[in-house]
Design a protein around this motif. Structure first.
Motif, PDB file in Angstrom:
ATOM      1  N   ILE A  44       0.818  -1.210   0.000  1.00 42.93           N
ATOM      2  CA  ILE A  44       0.000   0.000   0.000  1.00 42.93           C
ATOM      3  C   ILE A  44       0.856   1.266   0.000  1.00 42.93           C
ATOM      4  CG2 ILE A  44      -0.203   0.173   2.521  1.00 42.93           C
ATOM      5  CD1 ILE A  44      -3.117   1.008   2.142  1.00 42.93           C
ATOM      6  N   GLY A  45       2.079   1.167   0.529  1.00 45.66           N
ATOM      7  CA  GLY A  45       2.953   2.331   0.624  1.00 45.66           C
ATOM      8  C   GLY A  45       3.989   2.428  -0.476  1.00 45.66           C
ATOM      9  N   MET A  46       3.744   1.771  -1.617  1.00 49.71           N
ATOM     10  CA  MET A  46       4.718   1.721  -2.699  1.00 49.71           C
ATOM     11  C   MET A  46       5.124   3.123  -3.163  1.00 49.71           C
ATOM     12  SD  MET A  46       4.324  -0.056  -6.462  1.00 49.71           S
ATOM     13  CE  MET A  46       2.859   0.929  -6.842  1.00 49.71           C
ATOM     14  N   ARG A  47       4.167   3.982  -3.459  1.00 52.96           N
ATOM     15  CA  ARG A  47       4.486   5.327  -3.956  1.00 52.96           C
ATOM     16  C   ARG A  47       5.279   6.120  -2.923  1.00 52.96           C
ATOM     17  NH1 ARG A  47      -0.926   4.601  -5.229  1.00 52.96           N
ATOM     18  NH2 ARG A  47      -1.399   4.410  -7.448  1.00 52.96           N
ATOM     19  N   PHE A  48       4.863   6.006  -1.674  1.00 54.17           N
ATOM     20  CA  PHE A  48       5.533   6.714  -0.597  1.00 54.17           C
ATOM     21  C   PHE A  48       6.988   6.257  -0.482  1.00 54.17           C
ATOM     22  CE2 PHE A  48       6.865   7.407   3.752  1.00 54.17           C
ATOM     23  CZ  PHE A  48       6.321   8.642   4.082  1.00 54.17           C
ATOM     24  N   GLY A  49       7.218   4.955  -0.477  1.00 59.08           N
ATOM     25  CA  GLY A  49       8.557   4.419  -0.337  1.00 59.08           C
ATOM     26  C   GLY A  49       9.464   4.790  -1.492  1.00 59.08           C
ATOM     27  N   LEU A  50       8.933   4.736  -2.718  1.00 63.02           N
ATOM     28  CA  LEU A  50       9.738   5.090  -3.884  1.00 63.02           C
ATOM     29  C   LEU A  50      10.133   6.560  -3.859  1.00 63.02           C
ATOM     30  CD1 LEU A  50       7.899   3.143  -6.747  1.00 63.02           C
ATOM     31  CD2 LEU A  50      10.208   2.719  -5.872  1.00 63.02           C
ATOM     32  N   LEU A  51       9.191   7.425  -3.505  1.00 58.10           N
ATOM     33  CA  LEU A  51       9.497   8.857  -3.461  1.00 58.10           C
ATOM     34  C   LEU A  51      10.550   9.154  -2.401  1.00 58.10           C
ATOM     35  CD1 LEU A  51       8.881  11.700  -4.467  1.00 58.10           C
ATOM     36  CD2 LEU A  51       7.077  11.845  -2.723  1.00 58.10           C
ATOM     37  N   GLN A  52      10.416   8.535  -1.258  1.00 57.87           N
ATOM     38  CA  GLN A  52      11.364   8.721  -0.166  1.00 57.87           C
ATOM     39  C   GLN A  52      12.777   8.305  -0.589  1.00 57.87           C
ATOM     40  OE1 GLN A  52      10.100   6.703   3.380  1.00 57.87           O
ATOM     41  NE2 GLN A  52      12.107   6.807   4.335  1.00 57.87           N
ATOM     42  N   ALA A  53      12.893   7.161  -1.249  1.00 52.21           N
ATOM     43  CA  ALA A  53      14.197   6.677  -1.699  1.00 52.21           C
ATOM     44  C   ALA A  53      14.778   7.573  -2.794  1.00 52.21           C
ATOM     45  CB  ALA A  53      14.075   5.236  -2.191  1.00 52.21           C
ATOM     46  N   LYS A  54      13.950   7.977  -3.754  1.00 59.33           N
ATOM     47  CA  LYS A  54      14.438   8.810  -4.855  1.00 59.33           C
ATOM     48  C   LYS A  54      14.887  10.178  -4.354  1.00 59.33           C
ATOM     49  CE  LYS A  54      11.688   6.628  -8.528  1.00 59.33           C
ATOM     50  NZ  LYS A  54      10.582   6.828  -9.497  1.00 59.33           N
ATOM     51  N   LEU A  55      14.142  10.750  -3.436  1.00 61.94           N
ATOM     52  CA  LEU A  55      14.540  12.036  -2.867  1.00 61.94           C
ATOM     53  C   LEU A  55      15.881  11.914  -2.149  1.00 61.94           C
ATOM     54  CD1 LEU A  55      14.148  14.951  -1.973  1.00 61.94           C
ATOM     55  CD2 LEU A  55      12.718  14.113  -0.086  1.00 61.94           C
ATOM     56  N   GLY A  56      16.040  10.855  -1.363  1.00 63.52           N
ATOM     57  CA  GLY A  56      17.303  10.642  -0.667  1.00 63.52           C
ATOM     58  C   GLY A  56      18.474  10.553  -1.636  1.00 63.52           C
ATOM     59  N   LEU A  57      18.295   9.833  -2.739  1.00 59.04           N
ATOM     60  CA  LEU A  57      19.356   9.711  -3.739  1.00 59.04           C
ATOM     61  C   LEU A  57      19.681  11.051  -4.383  1.00 59.04           C
ATOM     62  CD1 LEU A  57      18.469   6.380  -5.586  1.00 59.04           C
ATOM     63  CD2 LEU A  57      20.537   6.852  -4.260  1.00 59.04           C
ATOM     64  N   CYS A  58      18.657  11.834  -4.680  1.00 58.37           N
ATOM     65  CA  CYS A  58      18.885  13.148  -5.304  1.00 58.37           C
ATOM     66  C   CYS A  58      19.735  14.040  -4.413  1.00 58.37           C
ATOM     67  CB  CYS A  58      17.545  13.834  -5.595  1.00 58.37           C
ATOM     68  SG  CYS A  58      16.699  13.195  -7.039  1.00 58.37           S
ATOM     69  N   VAL A  59      19.394  14.107  -3.147  1.00 57.19           N
ATOM     70  CA  VAL A  59      20.134  14.960  -2.220  1.00 57.19           C
ATOM     71  C   VAL A  59      21.557  14.433  -2.022  1.00 57.19           C
ATOM     72  CG1 VAL A  59      20.261  15.736   0.175  1.00 57.19           C
ATOM     73  CG2 VAL A  59      18.081  15.812  -1.037  1.00 57.19           C
ATOM     74  N   LEU A  60      21.701  13.116  -1.875  1.00 58.48           N
ATOM     75  CA  LEU A  60      23.020  12.541  -1.633  1.00 58.48           C
ATOM     76  C   LEU A  60      23.951  12.719  -2.829  1.00 58.48           C
ATOM     77  CD1 LEU A  60      22.022   9.246   0.232  1.00 58.48           C
ATOM     78  CD2 LEU A  60      23.092  11.283   1.213  1.00 58.48           C
ATOM     79  N   LEU A  61      23.464  12.427  -4.027  1.00 60.57           N
ATOM     80  CA  LEU A  61      24.328  12.499  -5.205  1.00 60.57           C
ATOM     81  C   LEU A  61      24.579  13.935  -5.650  1.00 60.57           C
ATOM     82  CD1 LEU A  61      23.156   9.463  -7.358  1.00 60.57           C
ATOM     83  CD2 LEU A  61      25.032   9.614  -5.739  1.00 60.57           C
ATOM     84  N   SER A  62      23.712  14.844  -5.263  1.00 61.54           N
ATOM     85  CA  SER A  62      23.935  16.254  -5.572  1.00 61.54           C
ATOM     86  C   SER A  62      25.104  16.814  -4.772  1.00 61.54           C
ATOM     87  CB  SER A  62      22.679  17.077  -5.252  1.00 61.54           C
ATOM     88  OG  SER A  62      21.623  16.744  -6.110  1.00 61.54           O
ATOM     89  N   ASN A  63      25.402  16.187  -3.649  1.00 63.11           N
ATOM     90  CA  ASN A  63      26.392  16.745  -2.733  1.00 63.11           C
ATOM     91  C   ASN A  63      27.604  15.862  -2.476  1.00 63.11           C
ATOM     92  OD1 ASN A  63      25.005  19.323  -1.449  1.00 63.11           O
ATOM     93  ND2 ASN A  63      23.407  17.754  -1.643  1.00 63.11           N
TER      94      ASN A  63
END
Length: 526
Positions: free
Chosen positions: A470-489
């Motif tokens: 049920i939380g698929m969209r939530f989990g994917l967004l959370q992971a993708k956001l984390g990757l964006c911030v980490l790889l940006s820096n």
């Protein structure tokens, strides 16, 4: 007592032979189930059935499943034994679709035994069965629509920025970090804000209560792992071995926290767009009937309803159970996916650079800001995350229990009520007919052409059908956001402590590294 000592060696030998023969015939009878049905089966080992390596903690669940999956590559389904209980492994994507979607009414439950008195947090969506599950699922679904999740995005951004600040100093020094723990702090904070409306401070406080609770849930001993397998095969064993899966400390803390948050919000007339608010609304409505129509933006989430109604009373324990599974599943699956993804990016620097380039070019279009729409537009990011979930699915297998007698289409094989059906996610994800060179991390497995050539049900990191995550969209967004911030820096690379190849933990049912994900982190050259 005298008769015992008077027994001759011949009589002792006779009794031993009788006992041995009785046990042998018992197991032979139990292990004849699939042969009688004319189903090809994997030869069991007394008394372990086909899960010896898992029982003895020699192999992680995912590794064992790959072995079982490969045993009969031409068969659509294969008979196995969970100790002495017959269990069917389904290999064919079309048959998987029948079990999870088309013929879902025959396979509504997961077959997870729960003692609600012993486990007050056990009555959550993952474990519930029948009409009670269906009613609750329909009520919780609105929290996980794209619109609701988008409204929580600013809270996720706040947590991601905290993670960036936390990693600044070790990155400047080029330190070696255990990344699973680092990103678990981020995931814990996200769940705290988005589900509970609380700041868990898991990143800035090393002794954060909820981060400690999260660790406690997944801490396990060899004995606990063995008893859990025994309970899975023989639910009645819970009466003999009433072992709690969730420690008392965790039960009490979660129930108390949920109760306090609800009472505070109601007393102070506080309302937020989060999971806790939905639980409060359900509680205030009292009993909810299962004759209400299910509304969902996901057509696979629409379950068939009958005219009969089911009363569901939203007690403190039932509500706390839903918050608990949101917390556990949310932080564990996202942090696992994130850490495994960083591991693969460190091993494949060319993929890391290509993803970083996409992030940079996309953020330029959005004035340097990471927005919900910016993340949704990153196609290579989506491929990288999807490939990570292929190699490291959160749950290496999916279980369904037969809820009505079922005859497998095109055969005479009849499955009886209560029998378990297992979908070997890891086996499918490493099948070269669906994913060429499956051991290689290749995001192009999820190009449009590759997806089109592959059966939909060959890729199941979140399950499928009405009982998908049920939380698929939530989990994917959370992971993708984390990757964006980490790889940006930052940049991530392997080090002396990086385990090559990675070894999975056999004591934990979810996919996890046995010794952590150790990587070197450096500031990015801007």
């Amino acid at each position: 007592m005298g008769l015992l000592f008077e027994t001759s060696p011949v009589e002792w030998l006779t009794m031993a032979i009788i006992l041995f023969t009785s046990v042998w015939y018992y197991f032979k009878s139990e292990y004849s189930f699939w042969k009688k049905k004319g189903v090809r089966f994997i030869s069991p080992v007394i008394p372990f059935g086909n899960i010896k390596d898992m029982i003895l903690l020699r192999k992680a669940t995912g590794e064992m499943l790959k072995v079982l999956y490969d045993e009969f590559p031409e068969e659509p389904f294969v008979g196995t034994y969970e100790l002495t209980k017959p269990m069917l492994i389904i290999r064919d994507p079309e048959l998987i679709k029948r079990v999870t979607v088309k013929d879902f009414s025959y396979f509504q439950d997961r077959g997870v035994p729960v003692n609600e008195e012993l486990e007050p947090l056990g009555s959550h969506l993952l474990n519930l069965t029948g009409k009670k599950w269906r009613t609750l699922r329909s009520k919780l679904t609105p929290t996980f629509t794209s619109g609701k999740i988008k409204m929580m995005f600013h809270l996720m951004i706040e947590c991601a920025e905290q993670l960036k600040d936390y990693l600044e100093k070790p990155a400047q020094n080029g330190e070696i970090l255990e990344m699973k723990e680092a990103v678990a702090k981020y995931s814990t904070n996200v769940i705290g804000l988005c589900a509970f409306g609380l700041q868990f401070n898991a990143i800035n406080e090393s002794d954060s209560e909820f981060r400690r609770i999260g660790r406690r849930v997944f801490e396990t001993s060899v004995i606990a792992a063995e008893l859990r397998m025994l309970q899975s095969a023989y639910p009645s064993a819970m009466k003999i071995f009433p072992m709690k899966i969730v420690p008392d400390e965790v039960n009490k803390h979660v129930i108390r926290t949920v109760k306090e948050v609800m009472e505070y919000r109601e007393k102070n007339n506080v309302s937020r767009n989060d999971f806790m608010q939905l639980l409060i609304e359900l509680k205030n409505k009292g009993r909810v009937h299962d004759d209400e129509p299910v509304k969902s933006e996901d057509k696979l989430d629409r379950t068939s309803h009958k005219e009969t109604e089911t009363n569901v009373e939203f007690t403190d324990n039932l509500l706390a159970s839903q918050a608990f599974i949101f917390f556990v599943a949310g932080f564990e699956t996202s942090s696992t996916a994130l850490s495994f993804c960083l591991y693969e990016l460190a091993l494949n620097p060319e993929v890391q650079e290509r993803l970083r380039d996409e992030i940079d070019s996309t953020l330029e279009k959005y004035e340097g800001k990471i927005t919900y729409d910016a993340i949704q537009s990153m196609s290579y990011l989506d491929k990288v995350v999807a490939e990570t979930l292929r190699k490291y699915p959160p749950l290496p297998s999916l279980f369904r229990a037969v809820t009505k007698p079922y005859v497998i289409p095109g055969t005479s094989v009849r499955l009886h009520v209560g029998m378990k059906v297992m979908i070997p996610v890891c086996g499918l994800h490493y099948d070269p007919q669906y994913f060429p060179e499956p051991e290689i991390f290749n995001p192009e497995n999820f190009s449009d052409d590759s997806r089109a050539r592959r059966p939909h049900n060959a890729y199941l990191p979140f399950g499928d059908g009405p009982r998908n995550c049920i939380g698929m969209r939530f989990g994917l967004l959370q992971a993708k956001l984390g990757l964006c911030v980490l790889l940006s820096n930052f940049k991530f690379s392997v080090c002396d402590k990086t385990q090559l190849p990675i070894k999975l933990d056999p004591k934990i049912m979810v996919m996890a590294s046995e010794s952590g994900i150790w990587l070197r982190i450096n500031k990015r050259d801007m």
